[in-house]
Motif scaffolding. Structure first.
Motif, PDB file in Angstrom:
ATOM      1  N   PHE A 109       1.193  -0.971   0.161  1.00 25.89           N
ATOM      2  CA  PHE A 109       0.090   0.286  -0.102  1.00 25.89           C
ATOM      3  C   PHE A 109       0.993   1.218  -0.048  1.00 25.89           C
ATOM      4  CE2 PHE A 109       0.776  -0.575   3.781  1.00 25.89           C
ATOM      5  CZ  PHE A 109       0.635  -0.138   5.070  1.00 25.89           C
ATOM      6  N   ILE A 110       0.052   2.313  -0.146  1.00 27.47           N
ATOM      7  CA  ILE A 110       0.938   3.479  -0.286  1.00 27.47           C
ATOM      8  C   ILE A 110       0.595   4.800   0.375  1.00 27.47           C
ATOM      9  CG2 ILE A 110       1.873   2.870  -2.791  1.00 27.47           C
ATOM     10  CD1 ILE A 110       0.210   5.496  -3.913  1.00 27.47           C
ATOM     11  N   LEU A 111       0.940   5.415   1.001  1.00 26.80           N
ATOM     12  CA  LEU A 111       0.410   6.829   1.287  1.00 26.80           C
ATOM     13  C   LEU A 111       1.692   8.111   1.081  1.00 26.80           C
ATOM     14  CD1 LEU A 111      -0.177   5.991   5.315  1.00 26.80           C
ATOM     15  CD2 LEU A 111      -1.770   6.243   3.819  1.00 26.80           C
TER      16      LEU A 111
ATOM     17  N   ILE B 281      -4.207   7.779  -0.735  1.00 26.82           N
ATOM     18  CA  ILE B 281      -3.965   6.557  -1.130  1.00 26.82           C
ATOM     19  C   ILE B 281      -4.210   5.667  -1.110  1.00 26.82           C
ATOM     20  CG2 ILE B 281      -4.190   7.371   2.016  1.00 26.82           C
ATOM     21  CD1 ILE B 281      -7.280   6.374   1.798  1.00 26.82           C
ATOM     22  N   GLY B 282      -3.526   4.543  -1.221  1.00 18.42           N
ATOM     23  CA  GLY B 282      -3.558   3.408  -2.789  1.00 18.42           C
ATOM     24  C   GLY B 282      -3.118   2.255  -2.037  1.00 18.42           C
ATOM     25  N   ILE B 283      -3.636   1.487  -2.889  1.00 17.91           N
ATOM     26  CA  ILE B 283      -2.545  -0.566  -3.077  1.00 17.91           C
ATOM     27  C   ILE B 283      -2.084  -0.271  -3.896  1.00 17.91           C
ATOM     28  CG2 ILE B 283      -4.642  -1.575  -1.325  1.00 17.91           C
ATOM     29  CD1 ILE B 283      -6.492  -2.164  -3.869  1.00 17.91           C
ATOM     30  N   LEU B 284      -0.497  -0.939  -3.853  1.00 14.91           N
ATOM     31  CA  LEU B 284      -0.159  -1.515  -4.966  1.00 14.91           C
ATOM     32  C   LEU B 284       0.276  -3.352  -5.497  1.00 14.91           C
ATOM     33  CD1 LEU B 284       3.284   0.015  -4.608  1.00 14.91           C
ATOM     34  CD2 LEU B 284       3.003  -1.988  -5.231  1.00 14.91           C
TER      35      LEU B 284
ATOM     36  N   SER C  30      -5.540   4.221  -6.331  1.00 14.18           N
ATOM     37  CA  SER C  30      -5.258   4.917  -4.966  1.00 14.18           C
ATOM     38  C   SER C  30      -6.870   6.131  -5.141  1.00 14.18           C
ATOM     39  CB  SER C  30      -4.103   5.876  -5.007  1.00 14.18           C
ATOM     40  OG  SER C  30      -3.896   6.563  -6.663  1.00 14.18           O
ATOM     41  N   LEU C  31      -6.737   6.473  -3.814  1.00 14.50           N
ATOM     42  CA  LEU C  31      -8.081   7.891  -4.010  1.00 14.50           C
ATOM     43  C   LEU C  31      -7.207   8.772  -3.153  1.00 14.50           C
ATOM     44  CD1 LEU C  31     -10.911   8.011  -4.241  1.00 14.50           C
ATOM     45  CD2 LEU C  31     -10.788   7.829  -2.064  1.00 14.50           C
TER      46      LEU C  31
ATOM     47  N   ASN D 292      -7.699   6.872  -8.889  1.00 10.75           N
ATOM     48  CA  ASN D 292      -6.762   6.603  -9.929  1.00 10.75           C
ATOM     49  C   ASN D 292      -6.385   5.385  -9.735  1.00 10.75           C
ATOM     50  OD1 ASN D 292      -5.937  10.010  -9.858  1.00 10.75           O
ATOM     51  ND2 ASN D 292      -5.576   9.563  -7.769  1.00 10.75           N
ATOM     52  N   PHE D 293      -6.159   5.111 -11.647  1.00 11.56           N
ATOM     53  CA  PHE D 293      -5.682   4.101 -11.927  1.00 11.56           C
ATOM     54  C   PHE D 293      -4.517   4.209 -12.626  1.00 11.56           C
ATOM     55  CE2 PHE D 293     -10.248   3.916 -11.142  1.00 11.56           C
ATOM     56  CZ  PHE D 293     -10.570   2.888 -10.668  1.00 11.56           C
ATOM     57  N   PRO D 294      -3.364   4.400 -12.426  1.00 11.44           N
ATOM     58  CA  PRO D 294      -2.232   4.036 -13.356  1.00 11.44           C
ATOM     59  C   PRO D 294      -1.057   2.763 -13.136  1.00 11.44           C
ATOM     60  CG  PRO D 294      -1.621   4.541 -10.781  1.00 11.44           C
ATOM     61  CD  PRO D 294      -3.223   4.488 -10.747  1.00 11.44           C
ATOM     62  N   LEU D 295      -0.905   2.641 -14.630  1.00 12.84           N
ATOM     63  CA  LEU D 295      -0.343   1.047 -14.712  1.00 12.84           C
ATOM     64  C   LEU D 295       1.244   1.579 -15.244  1.00 12.84           C
ATOM     65  CD1 LEU D 295      -0.462  -1.758 -15.591  1.00 12.84           C
ATOM     66  CD2 LEU D 295      -0.834  -1.743 -17.733  1.00 12.84           C
ATOM     67  N   GLU D 296       2.349   1.742 -14.760  1.00 16.30           N
ATOM     68  CA  GLU D 296       3.276   1.924 -14.693  1.00 16.30           C
ATOM     69  C   GLU D 296       4.802   0.552 -14.799  1.00 16.30           C
ATOM     70  OE1 GLU D 296       2.272   5.482 -11.932  1.00 16.30           O
ATOM     71  OE2 GLU D 296       3.460   3.824 -11.171  1.00 16.30           O
ATOM     72  N   PHE D 297       5.479   0.751 -15.515  1.00 18.83           N
ATOM     73  CA  PHE D 297       6.694   0.133 -15.585  1.00 18.83           C
ATOM     74  C   PHE D 297       8.011   0.543 -14.893  1.00 18.83           C
ATOM     75  CE2 PHE D 297       4.049  -0.274 -19.272  1.00 18.83           C
ATOM     76  CZ  PHE D 297       3.557  -1.867 -19.660  1.00 18.83           C
ATOM     77  N   LYS D 298       8.540  -0.199 -13.889  1.00 21.24           N
ATOM     78  CA  LYS D 298       9.787  -0.120 -13.197  1.00 21.24           C
ATOM     79  C   LYS D 298      10.621  -0.679 -13.781  1.00 21.24           C
ATOM     80  CE  LYS D 298      10.899  -0.766  -8.632  1.00 21.24           C
ATOM     81  NZ  LYS D 298       9.473  -1.143  -7.150  1.00 21.24           N
TER      82      LYS D 298
END
Length: 244
Positions: free
Chosen positions: A32-34, A82-85, A101-102, A136-142
């Motif tokens: 999760f993220i903060l 806040i969000g889940i990962l 996330s929100l 938010n619905f981000p799709l990211e490459f790391k």
């Protein structure tokens, strides 16, 4: 002998016990993220703004014989996210992440207006606040660096779809003041950097990300606040902390 001993001692000091040594070998993991965000606008005023003649119907909440608008500028207040990962391993150093996330935040548009009443001019600043609640619905490459003991760094990029839940139409009905309304949907290009620290029980990360909106957001309603802006796009900075 002295040099060999010194080199061995230095190597022993640099080499540390790795926490979670096989963590990045897992095909997927969650967390999760903060975060702390700052929502901004990328704003382009109308051409020859200070020469535009405004009808009285275009500024009904300003009591004046005539007005001249000199400048329009964006402003912002800090918000939070806040969000889940979810993380999917694609290769030794590549991951794909999905982070629904929100985000809560507030943006401002400042208008510098010259008001004329009975031939007397007065310069005033009017501010329109726009509250946003974004899903938010981000799709990211790391892409991660090689792990050094219990630390690594990474860069990321991707796209994000956002939906604004704030009901500005309802707010308009409850007040005589004109509100600046935005379109609900936007698509962002995200880029960022981050650092990760492996603790005994979880991986902790710090990330700085910038999102640049691609859509024109402003709803033109034929008033001084919307007709004075040629283009209004979103820009978001996010400092987040991840726990995986």
């Amino acid at each position: 002998m002295i040099f060999i001993f010194a080199g061995a001692k230095t190597s022993a000091q640099v080499r540390r016990v790795q926490n979670l040594p096989n963590y990045n070998q897992s095909p997927y993991h969650f967390g999760f993220i903060l975060g702390i965000n700052q929502m901004l606008f990328s704003l382009k005023p109308a051409d020859s703004l200070s020469y535009i003649k405004w009808d009285t119907e275009q500024y009904p909440d300003i009591f004046a014989d005539s007005v001249t608008l000199y400048s329009v500028s964006p402003g912002a207040n800090p918000g939070f996210t806040i969000g889940i990962l979810g993380n999917l391993r694609l290769g030794k150093y590549f991951d794909m992440r999905f982070i629904p996330s929100l985000s809560f935040g507030e943006r401002r548009i400042n208008y510098l207006i010259n008001i004329f009443n009975e031939g007397q001019g007065q310069m005033v600043t009017t501010t329109k606040s726009i509250t946003s609640t974004l899903i938010n619905f981000p799709l990211e490459f790391k892409y991660r660096s090689t792990r050094l003991n219990n630390f690594d760094a990474y860069v990321l990029g991707g796209l994000q779809y956002s939906l604004d839940l704030a009901s500005q139409k309802k707010a308009q009905k409850n007040t005589s003041e004109i509100t600046v309304k935005l379109k609900k949907q936007d698509v962002y290009v995200n880029v960022g950097v981050g650092f990760e620290f492996y603790t005994t029980y979880f991986k902790f990360g710090t990330e700085l990300k910038m999102g640049y909106g691609m859509n024109q957001l402003l709803k033109n309603e034929n008033n001084i606040y919307t007709n004075s802006i040629e283009s209004l796009r979103s820009k978001v900075f996010l400092l987040s902390f991840t726990f995986e």
